[in-house]
Write an enzyme that holds these catalytic residues in place. Structure first.
Site, mmCIF file in Angstrom:
data_model
loop_
_atom_site.group_PDB
_atom_site.id
_atom_site.type_symbol
_atom_site.label_atom_id
_atom_site.label_comp_id
_atom_site.label_asym_id
_atom_site.label_seq_id
_atom_site.Cartn_x
_atom_site.Cartn_y
_atom_site.Cartn_z
ATOM 1 N N LEU A 186 0.818 -1.219 0.000
ATOM 2 C CA LEU A 186 0.000 0.000 0.000
ATOM 3 C C LEU A 186 0.851 1.268 0.000
ATOM 4 C CD1 LEU A 186 -2.783 -1.002 2.558
ATOM 5 C CD2 LEU A 186 -2.724 -1.340 0.078
ATOM 6 N N HIS A 187 0.364 2.270 -0.689
ATOM 7 C CA HIS A 187 1.011 3.582 -0.713
ATOM 8 C C HIS A 187 -0.069 4.641 -0.503
ATOM 9 C CE1 HIS A 187 -0.690 3.749 -4.690
ATOM 10 N NE2 HIS A 187 0.004 2.687 -5.072
ATOM 11 N N HIS A 230 -3.501 4.317 -2.314
ATOM 12 C CA HIS A 230 -4.497 3.412 -1.712
ATOM 13 C C HIS A 230 -5.134 4.075 -0.481
ATOM 14 C CE1 HIS A 230 -1.665 0.260 -3.452
ATOM 15 N NE2 HIS A 230 -2.823 -0.099 -3.962
#
Ligand code: PAF
Length: 286
Positions: free
Chosen positions: A33-34, A37
């Site tokens: 996730l970054h 997201h």
């Protein structure tokens, strides 16, 4: 934050919440996730009482075993990030829960040719796998709202088409792309970029911005595409496509492109060993 690995446990939890008429927002992810997201999660938190994010590296959408193996997996960090933004539920099922032996989850639907070009042409079967897994998650979770990122422009359009064709009672909300300071679109694959190539990967966004300027000046889409393919052919970079399309049908623009009210440029480029995609509306808004 609640963590579920089993379908029946997640459903028991959601059923109990639904008794209180609580609305559910859902964000499907493959993890790593970054901030992009997390923007989807925050949007869902603002619009629903319960937000569910799934982390599942879906094998049916990878057409190369090597790509599936190399896909970054960081579940510990992902769970921390989800908890930090206040996500209510993380769902991390196993392959057998998503695709139980004996249950036919394949879909045969008319995607109106949306899957024929660009990512669909380069990655045969990819969108069948995406539609299959998203439909399966929708069946399990039955959210009011589904959140998809604009970065995967073709994907969000295909999911909207799937929802329409199957007459599913879910709202699909597309959330704008989040970019690094230099303009590179956030992607789970960015961590795989060689540092020197990473520095120069801003070329994707710069080319999209220049394409927009050229369209506004009246240059023909075909000519802009040719220019962009050349501009992206830098040492270490190999463009697969740069397509200027109707933003609804994904078809190439007719010569009288002034008829199109939404025009989007989409591109896929190999940056060293990593395949990046990006897009930009050149005219109109989603
Ligand atoms: O965009 C992705 O990460 C995936 O295609 C999705 C929507 C989570 C389905 O596996």
């Amino acid at each position: 934050m609640q963590l579920f690995k089993r379908v029946d446990q997640l459903q028991a939890f959601l059923n109990a919440e639904r008794v209180n008429n609580r609305s559910v927002g859902f964000i499907p992810t493959m993890g790593a996730l970054h901030a992009g997201h997390l923007t989807l999660v925050k949007r869902s938190l603002a619009e629903n009482q319960i937000t569910v994010a799934s982390i599942f590296v879906n094998p049916t959408q990878f057409n190369e075993a090597n790509d599936l193996d190399r896909y970054p997996r960081t579940p510990g960090k992902d769970l921390q990030a989800l908890a930090k933004v206040g996500c209510n539920v993380a769902f991390l099922p196993e392959v057998d829960d998503v695709y139980p032996p004996g249950l036919d989850t394949r879909l045969q639907i008319d995607l109106s040719g949306l899957d024929a070009r660009m990512e669909g042409a380069q990655r045969p079967g990819h969108f069948d796998g995406v539609a299959q897994v998203v439909k399966r998650f929708l069946d399990i979770i039955q959210p009011e709202n589904l959140y998809m990122g604009q970065k995967d422009y073709q994907q969000q359009l295909i999911i909207k088409q799937m929802v329409r064709v199957l007459d599913l009672p879910y709202r699909v909300i597309t959330v704008p792309t989040v970019r690094e300071e230099d303009g590179l679109a956030l992607s789970s694959r960015n961590v795989l970029l060689d540092p020197e190539i990473r520095q120069r990967s801003v070329i994707l966004y710069q080319t999209l911005l220049e394409a927009k300027k050229r369209l506004i000046k009246g240059e023909l889409p075909k000519d802009i595409e040719t220019w962009a393919m050349e501009a992206l052919s830098q040492p270490g970079f190999r463009p697969e496509y740069f397509s200027i399309v109707d933003g609804h049908s994904l078809q190439p623009l007719p010569d009288q492109e002034e008829l199109a009210e939404l025009i989007v440029a989409c591109t896929a480029v190999w940056a060293g060993e990593v395949r990046l995609i990006d897009n930009l509306p050149l005219r109109g808004n989603l």
